[in-house]
Design a protein around this motif. Structure first.
Motif, short mmCIF file in Angstrom:
data_model
loop_
_atom_site.label_atom_id
_atom_site.label_comp_id
_atom_site.label_asym_id
_atom_site.label_seq_id
_atom_site.Cartn_x
_atom_site.Cartn_y
_atom_site.Cartn_z
N ILE A 228 0.86 -1.17 0.00
CA ILE A 228 0.00 0.00 0.00
C ILE A 228 0.90 1.23 0.00
O ILE A 228 1.72 1.39 0.91
CB ILE A 228 -0.94 -0.03 1.21
N CYS B 14 -5.60 5.44 10.43
CA CYS B 14 -4.59 4.38 10.56
C CYS B 14 -4.57 3.80 11.96
O CYS B 14 -4.33 4.50 12.93
CB CYS B 14 -3.21 4.90 10.20
N PRO B 15 -4.83 2.51 12.09
CA PRO B 15 -4.85 1.91 13.44
C PRO B 15 -3.48 1.88 14.10
O PRO B 15 -3.39 1.83 15.32
CB PRO B 15 -5.36 0.49 13.19
N THR B 16 -2.40 1.91 13.30
CA THR B 16 -1.09 1.90 13.94
C THR B 16 -0.51 3.30 14.03
O THR B 16 0.62 3.49 14.45
CB THR B 16 -0.09 0.99 13.19
N ILE C 140 0.44 5.62 11.79
CA ILE C 140 1.53 6.12 10.96
C ILE C 140 0.98 6.97 9.82
O ILE C 140 -0.22 6.97 9.55
CB ILE C 140 2.39 4.96 10.37
N ILE D 251 1.17 7.22 6.01
CA ILE D 251 1.58 6.43 4.84
C ILE D 251 2.30 7.32 3.83
O ILE D 251 3.09 6.84 3.01
CB ILE D 251 0.35 5.73 4.20
N CYS E 202 3.06 -0.59 9.18
CA CYS E 202 1.85 -0.68 8.35
C CYS E 202 1.39 -2.12 8.26
O CYS E 202 2.10 -2.99 7.80
CB CYS E 202 2.13 -0.13 6.96
N ILE E 203 0.14 -2.37 8.74
CA ILE E 203 -0.37 -3.73 8.71
C ILE E 203 -1.22 -3.98 7.48
O ILE E 203 -1.97 -4.96 7.41
CB ILE E 203 -1.16 -4.07 9.98
N ALA E 204 -1.15 -3.10 6.50
CA ALA E 204 -1.84 -3.29 5.23
C ALA E 204 -3.33 -3.47 5.39
O ALA E 204 -3.94 -4.32 4.75
CB ALA E 204 -1.24 -4.47 4.47
N CYS E 205 -3.93 -2.65 6.25
CA CYS E 205 -5.36 -2.79 6.48
C CYS E 205 -6.16 -2.08 5.41
O CYS E 205 -7.36 -2.27 5.30
CB CYS E 205 -5.73 -2.23 7.85
N ALA F 15 -7.21 0.82 5.19
CA ALA F 15 -8.15 1.85 5.64
C ALA F 15 -7.81 3.19 4.98
O ALA F 15 -8.70 3.96 4.60
CB ALA F 15 -8.09 1.99 7.15
N CYS F 16 -6.52 3.44 4.82
CA CYS F 16 -6.12 4.72 4.23
C CYS F 16 -6.49 4.80 2.74
O CYS F 16 -6.79 5.87 2.23
CB CYS F 16 -4.63 4.97 4.46
S1 SF4 Z 1 -2.76 0.35 5.38
FE1 SF4 Z 1 -3.60 0.57 7.42
S2 SF4 Z 1 -1.81 0.36 8.74
FE2 SF4 Z 1 -1.02 0.77 6.72
S3 SF4 Z 1 -0.77 2.99 6.65
FE3 SF4 Z 1 -2.77 2.52 5.81
S4 SF4 Z 1 -4.15 2.71 7.53
FE4 SF4 Z 1 -2.08 2.55 8.37
#
Ligand code: SF4
Ligand code: SF4
Lengths: 126, 467
Positions: free
Chosen positions: B235, B272-274, B276, B278, B286-289, B291-292
């Motif tokens: 991502i 971003c749950p962690t 950061i 991006i 980045c846990i590749a969720c 969401a961003c």
């Molecule tokens: S993919 Fe998820 S964890 Fe990675 S930067 Fe986007 S929101 Fe944060």
């Protein structure tokens, strides 16, 4: 509520950052969690080979234990073992600097000046 | 334990702003839907599987007290450990393969940590509302409403965690009987302990630790970079398109004003749950969720720009503006290895004979010389019926001419799962003995089931010939 067109939160001040864990907390988490994972795998492998019922009564103390008790003791025993191993590894890595600064080696009393892990280059918190 | 507490008076560390708690903003969109689907499917499998029966028995049961694994009609024994090791290797290799192709897909959609965290967050949202309402609720003084909302959340969390623990134990001890014992309060001490242990672990990991597990404790997250290359799907924020970022009016021609597509709304950071950004590039947190991606797409829609300022792409594809390259040496090798392992696994399961025979020599005497001039060896055969039904077996001896087999027990019918020790004797005239040791093979066949046979090798011992 997530559509920025409707929520109107687009200018909301940021303030949702998680804090960074302290070094000691990260070490503790690593020791506990990694030893847990390896102990789980080791338990699987061990008890695939060994039936706890076979061990029952044949140990030095002559204990008789059921399979379920055997599994549980095996798991926690292995967790203890992997936990000690992890802990010692982390401990040795973290105290490397301090050991090197030991007065007997350098003839300087720097060990007293260096409380705990302040010599740790990875230390993030002041 | 509150893992997010910051010691008082400490300045924020590095560029992260330390705060008391994460209130990640909720997201909707393509990838959020995909993840919800994955969560429902995976949790569904987990909670439903122990209740499904197959051939009159729990379909998937790792019966630890009995030391037998039932998986959809196939019974595995401790002797089949080989299959489990093989499966673990396949699982590890699949993870490498998927990671090389698509990065942390596992983290975003399938990791139990992600899946249960998502479920816990649903319950949180249900009881305490959206992220901004949660923050207000936490800051507000205690009131009946706050008590009710917090109480309801804890009630759901604890109940769900307990149910998770019970289900977990249900994979190892027959679920229906287990549930019966719970209903009558007659659960064994270890079962109770493991239900609580796993329930507590779920509560802690999914309710409190959440992404901290990914950031600080997960080994996979740390060694992922070894599996990544410049063509791995990750991502990323398209800096070439987004920069220079900045606020602007909706209708304005930002290109003419020398601005990129990023309106610097910080939504990607807020979701971003962690925690950061991006836009600073791929980071280990980045846990590749995705969401961003979802939130940025919705911002792009609102601005009437093209979607995909943040998107799934590879480093090479984005920098050199070329299509994704899935076929590379690394992925081909992983893929080929995986195929070979899978085919081998399927084949060996296919030809697996649910029958086992072991031959153990009598340890007390090497051989006996009988009055009639015969030499006798005693063996103990161990026969194991691993099939799901009973069978009648015929025992045979493959040995040089003149050797014969004598069995004490008659009628070799074994129930499913039965193990039987059969004492046998092998006799041969002394003159027929050509050497002091002769290799012999016992073979057992199931009557009426062609191909179902097993054999065990051993050695017949006698006095040296010519003595
Ligand atoms: S993919 Fe998820 S964890 Fe990675 S930067 Fe986007 S929101 Fe944060
Ligand atoms: S969500 Fe998109 S537009 Fe908004 S700050 Fe992030 S990258 Fe820029």
């Amino acid at each position: 509520m997530t559509d920025p067109r409707k929520s109107g939160h687009i200018d909301e001040p940021e303030g949702t950052r998680p804090p960074v864990w302290r070094r000691s907390k990260r070490d503790l988490a690593n020791v506990v969690w990694i030893s847990f994972l390896t102990a789980s795998v080791a338990t699987m492998v061990f008890f695939a080979m060994v039936d706890p019922e076979v061990l029952s009564g044949h140990n030095t103390l002559g204990w008789h234990i059921s399979r379920q008790t055997g599994y549980a003791f095996g798991f926690f025993g292995l967790w203890l073992l992997t936990g000690i191993t992890s802990f010692l590894s982390v401990y040795l890595v973290r105290t490397e600097r301090r050991a090197r600064d030991f007065p007997a080696v350098h003839g300087q009393a720097s060990a007293h000046a260096a409380p705990d892990d302040s010599a740790d280059p990875d230390r993030r918190d002041p | 334990m509150n893992p997010t507490a910051t010691p008082a008076g400490q300045p924020p560390e590095s560029f992260y702003v330390a705060h008391q708690k994460i209130y990640a903003r909720e997201v909707q969109g393509r990838f959020a839907r995909l993840r919800n689907l994955a969560v429902v499917a995976l949790l569904g499998i987990y909670y439903v599987l122990p209740w499904i029966n197959w051939g009159g028995r729990q379909a998937v049961l790792f019966d630890l007290p009995e030391r037998k694994f039932y998986v959809f009609g196939i019974t595995f024994w401790p002797q089949d450990f080989f299959y489990m090791a093989w499966l673990l290797i396949i699982a590890a290799l699949s993870l490498f393969f998927v990671t090389a192709i698509a990065g942390r897909l596992w983290c975003g959609y399938a990791c139990p940590q992600t899946v249960w965290t998502e479920a816990f967050m649903w319950m949180e949202r249900l009881t305490e509302g959206t992220h901004s309402r949660r923050r207000k609720l936490d800051q507000a003084p205690w009131s009946t409403e706050k008590l009710l909302r917090k109480g309801a959340k804890q009630f759901l969390w604890v109940g769900f965690a307990l149910w998770t623990g019970i289900t977990f134990v249900g994979f190892f001890s027959p679920a229906r009987e287990l549930f019966g014992r719970i209903a009558t309060f007659s659960l064994g001490p270890w079962e109770t302990f493991w239900c609580l242990f796993y329930g507590f672990a779920t509560y802690g990991n999914a309710g409190f630790l959440r992404e901290q597990v990914c950031k600080y404790m997960c080994p996979y997250a740390r060694f992922q970079s070894a599996m990544f290359d410049k063509d791995t799907l990750v991502i990323s924020y398209d800096a070439g398109r987004g920069e220079p970022r900045g606020g602007r009016k909706r209708k304005m021609d930002h290109r003419a004003a020398g601005m990129g597509d990023c309106i610097d709304c910080n939504m990607c950071v807020q979701v971003c749950p962690t925690g950061i950004d991006i836009r600073q590039g791929l980071q280990i947190e980045c846990i590749a969720c995705a969401a961003c991606i979802d939130i940025c797409d919705s911002v792009m829609d609102r601005m009437s720009y093209d979607r995909g300022l943040i998107r799934y792409t590879s480093d090479h594809a984005m920098r050199e503006k070329r299509p994704l390259k899935m076929l590379r040496t690394r992925t081909i090798i992983y893929g080929a290895l995986l195929l070979v392992l899978l085919a081998g696994f399927a084949f060996s399961i296919g030809v697996r004979t649910p029958l086992r025979l072991d031959a153990i020599r009598d340890r007390n005497t090497l051989y006996r010389e009988l009055a009639g001039g015969d030499i006798e060896n005693a063996f103990s055969l161990k026969l194991l019926n691993l099939d799901t039904r009973s069978h009648t077996y015929v025992l045979q001896l493959d040995a040089p001419e003149g050797m014969r087999l004598e069995i004490d027990s008659s009628g070799l019918t074994l129930e499913s799962g039965e193990v039987r020790r059969i004492p046998v004797r092998v006799l041969t005239p002394r003159d027929a003995l050509s050497a002091a040791g002769i290799d012999i093979t016992f073979t057992v066949r199931a009557e009426g089931s062609p191909g179902m046979e097993a054999s065990a090798e051993s050695r017949f011992l006698g006095p040296p010939p010519g003595r």
